[in-house]
Design a protein around this motif. Structure first.
Motif, PDB file in Angstrom:
ATOM      1  N   SER A 119      50.473  71.660  52.052  1.00  0.00           N
ATOM      2  CA  SER A 119      49.039  71.902  51.938  1.00  0.00           C
ATOM      3  C   SER A 119      48.768  73.163  51.136  1.00  0.00           C
ATOM      4  CB  SER A 119      48.423  72.031  53.328  1.00  0.00           C
ATOM      5  OG  SER A 119      47.033  72.197  53.256  1.00  0.00           O
ATOM      6  N   GLY A 120      47.675  73.167  50.396  1.00  0.00           N
ATOM      7  CA  GLY A 120      47.296  74.340  49.624  1.00  0.00           C
ATOM      8  C   GLY A 120      48.174  74.543  48.415  1.00  0.00           C
ATOM      9  N   ARG A 318      36.234  72.656  46.772  1.00  0.00           N
ATOM     10  CA  ARG A 318      37.655  72.520  47.061  1.00  0.00           C
ATOM     11  C   ARG A 318      38.456  73.473  46.172  1.00  0.00           C
ATOM     12  NH1 ARG A 318      39.306  67.641  49.433  1.00  0.00           N
ATOM     13  NH2 ARG A 318      41.443  68.367  49.080  1.00  0.00           N
ATOM     14  N   ASP A 320      41.797  73.613  46.405  1.00  0.00           N
ATOM     15  CA  ASP A 320      43.089  72.986  46.150  1.00  0.00           C
ATOM     16  C   ASP A 320      42.919  71.834  45.166  1.00  0.00           C
ATOM     17  OD1 ASP A 320      41.546  71.607  47.999  1.00  0.00           O
ATOM     18  OD2 ASP A 320      43.252  70.885  49.158  1.00  0.00           O
ATOM     19  N   SER A 322      42.152  68.516  44.228  1.00  0.00           N
ATOM     20  CA  SER A 322      41.332  67.604  45.025  1.00  0.00           C
ATOM     21  C   SER A 322      40.813  66.432  44.214  1.00  0.00           C
ATOM     22  CB  SER A 322      40.148  68.378  45.621  1.00  0.00           C
ATOM     23  OG  SER A 322      39.139  67.510  46.081  1.00  0.00           O
ATOM     24  N   SER A 391      40.200  74.832  51.431  1.00  0.00           N
ATOM     25  CA  SER A 391      41.249  73.827  51.272  1.00  0.00           C
ATOM     26  C   SER A 391      40.950  72.610  52.138  1.00  0.00           C
ATOM     27  CB  SER A 391      42.602  74.422  51.674  1.00  0.00           C
ATOM     28  OG  SER A 391      43.639  73.488  51.498  1.00  0.00           O
TER      29      SER A 391
END
Length: 611
Positions: A119-120, A318, A320, A322, A391
């Motif tokens: 994640s991230g 967002r 990240d 996305s 995120s």
């Protein structure tokens, strides 16, 4: 639901579920599965697929927050509930989902490396907190930790993204970071590594010889909602629609396409603003109006500012990689330059740039900063510090929120992260949005009647109407994965003017003139390999896909679960195309098992994914 004997599922090797699998369907719902399906990527699709997997297995995973209930309402929504009719298609198979974002989902898919499902964002040479997926839905199963309590997953079965794969093999590369330790970050559902060392990255290319050709299948039809925090005594939203004192679906505020362009270009930064913005008439003429021009309704015919005093429009986006960012920037790129053809308001410079649409919202922010210059926009590329990144879909949901301290915030998330579809108590309400059919018909402001919702809410029916545009034609049997990019399906050069505006060559979905269509529509892509080397794992995946895509029989629970999350199943023409091209043996491109059966999808492949 009917017994599993109904689901003699078609596969590329023409096999059906084993007798043992069929018998297992009559076991109690808490019978523990032993075989896994491992999906990762899009947070937009994460909650829906968690529920789909629960239905397929007939059991929930630990702490996923869902429960089978007779109170599930197919006419819904009933957040958190699953159809009691989900008795389990195959209770030996359990799907696991890692919500890591679209960009990370494709990173793991292209490299065929489950440790890339983090994640991230991470940086080479750093030591970071373990990059676990979003907490919801859970990525491990505490109720079945023996089989599904470890992370990273043992393999990559399907990567998911709301943005498409690159269109050429040469472009299917990713920078895959190495991680230490190499062992599981989470083990047994109880212990977890708190930090990992991030090694260097090197370009990794998609390996056609090992895994077959890339495949991207639209999973379902997605409305991207515009959440707005309306919890402020300063706000006066005349276009707000309520029923029984509660805001209805899409009833928080009604915004025109012109207003969305003004907000997401940084032209208007305060809800108290009466600044001039460009709009389009029914004949395509640019008409300058005050920003608050649609703030009418509920018996109020004269527009007034949305706020009685300064209240910043704070955009939650967002941070990240996305796919949701891709969908909204695809919409803005198609719509906004048409409203400002002379670039007076810098829409062509901002939205027409080559770096959009993009999974990186920072591209749009950089374009705004470059076009707007100094003043509230600076090198940090946030307007007066009000725009803030988060995120995952859940991060944007929380950033917009419902608390008074967050009043005036606006963002973009899939429809299952806003009320009434969302489970979270801090989920905001969403806006209804003007579509092209309304603009062409001269419907530029909401109706003033108290019970009429003029603009289009993000609902399953409205997104299905967008996908029902006959110019959104599915690919043929001779297509490649690139042809399944729905955002790349454009109006033909012969397309007539739409209300005085030339749309030829532009993306169909955001500019469809279908009556009732929700304009911010898209999909989540399931990226699979054309060849699977492990007979058991591959067969389980094919069985699941054939059930999910409703072949050879139909399970109404799939539709009901998707609708309960604001989504809609693919319409008939797209569903038929998926079945015919990828799930039917003998087409030459169908998904296949290297271990036997049809050679479709495995021609020239030396191994097959996940041997």
């Amino acid at each position: 639901m009917q017994s599993t004997t109904k689901y003699l599922l078609g596969t590329s090797s023409a096999l059906v579920l084993s007798a043992a699998a069929m018998l297992s369907a009559v076991q109690p719902a808490n019978a523990q599965a032993t075989n896994g399906l491992y999906f990762g990527g899009s947070t937009l699709a994460s909650e829906a697929f968690r529920q789909i997997f629960d239905c397929y297995t007939g059991a929930t995973v630990g702490n996923d927050g869902f429960s089978f209930s007779a109170s599930f309402n197919a006419a819904g929504p009933t957040p958190g509930l699953l159809p009691a009719a989900c008795a389990g298609v195959d209770t030996t198979v359990q799907g696991m989902y890692a919500g890591v974002g679209s960009g990370n989902g494709f990173r793991g898919y292209i490299s065929n490396t489950p440790s890339q499902w983090y994640s991230g964002n991470v940086t080479a040479g750093s030591v970071v907190a373990t990059p676990f997926p979003a907490a919801q839905p859970p990525y491990v199963d505490t109720l079945n930790s023996t089989n599904f309590g470890s992370y990273p997953y043992p393999r990559v079965d399907v990567g998911l993204s709301d943005s498409p794969l690159a269109s050429t093999l040469a472009a299917l590369t990713t920078a895959a970071f190495s991680f230490t330790p190499s062992a599981n970050w989470a083990s047994g559902g109880a212990t977890a590594t708190t930090q990992v060392a991030v090694g260097s990255s090197s370009p990794v290319s998609f390996n056609v010889a090992a895994w077959g050709n890339p495949v991207q299948l639209p999973a379902f039809e997605v409305p991207v909602a515009i959440p707005v925090n309306v919890n402020s005594t300063l706000l006066t939203i005349n276009s707000q629609i309520k029923s029984g004192g509660a805001i209805v679906t899409g009833g928080a505020i009604q915004l025109s396409s012109a207003q969305l362009c003004a907000i997401f270009s940084g032209l208007v930064t305060d809800w108290n603003s009466v600044a001039t913005i460009p709009t389009l008439s029914s004949t395509g003429t640019v008409v300058n109006q005050a920003f608050d021009y649609t703030n009418v309704g509920n018996g109020v015919a004269t527009a007034q500012p949305y706020a009685s005093a300064s209240l910043p429009i704070s955009v939650a986006y967002r941070s990240d990689g996305s796919g949701t960012s891709f969908i909204i920037t695809n919409y803005l790129k198609a719509v906004c330059p048409l409203i400002d053809p002379t670039d007076t308001y810098k829409y062509k410079s901002i939205f027409g740039a080559a770096n959009l649409p993009s999974t990186s919202f920072s591209n749009l922010i950089s374009n705004i900063a470059a076009a707007r210059g100094n003043g509230p926009w600076n090198a940090a590329s946030t307007v007066a510090g009000a725009w803030a990144g988060s995120s995952g879909s859940g991060g944007v949901q929380a950033a917009v929120g419902t608390a008074a301290a967050q009043a005036g915030r606006i963002g973009y998330v899939s429809g299952d992260f806003v009320k009434p579809y969302a489970i979270a108590t801090n989920a905001p309400y969403a806006a209804s949005v003007q579509n092209e059919a309304q603009r062409i018909a001269g419907v530029t402001t909401p109706a003033t009647a108290a019970t009429t919702l003029t603009f289009i809410p993000p609902t399953p029916a409205a997104v299905d109407l967008a996908w029902g545009d006959t110019r959104l034609t599915p690919p043929s049997a001779t297509s490649t994965w690139a042809n399944w990019n729905v955002y790349g399906i454009n109006f033909a050069s012969t397309e007539p003017l739409h209300g005085g505006v030339a749309v030829a060559g532009l993306s169909v979905l955001p500019l469809t003139n279908q009556t009732g269509a929700y304009p911010l529509s898209g999909t989540t892509f399931m990226a699979t390999y054309s060849c699977y080397g492990n007979a058991t794992n591959g067969q389980n995946l094919l069985n699941f896909l054939n059930w999910y895509y409703q072949y050879p029989t139909s399970d109404v629970n799939v539709k009901n679960i998707l609708n309960n999350n604001s989504f809609s199943p693919l319409n008939k023409q797209w569903l038929t195309a998926v079945q015919a091209v990828y799930l039917t043996p003998g087409t030459g491109v169908a998904l296949a098992l290297a271990s036997g059966g049809s050679a479709d999808g495995c021609t020239g492949v030396t191994g097959g994914a996940n041997p």
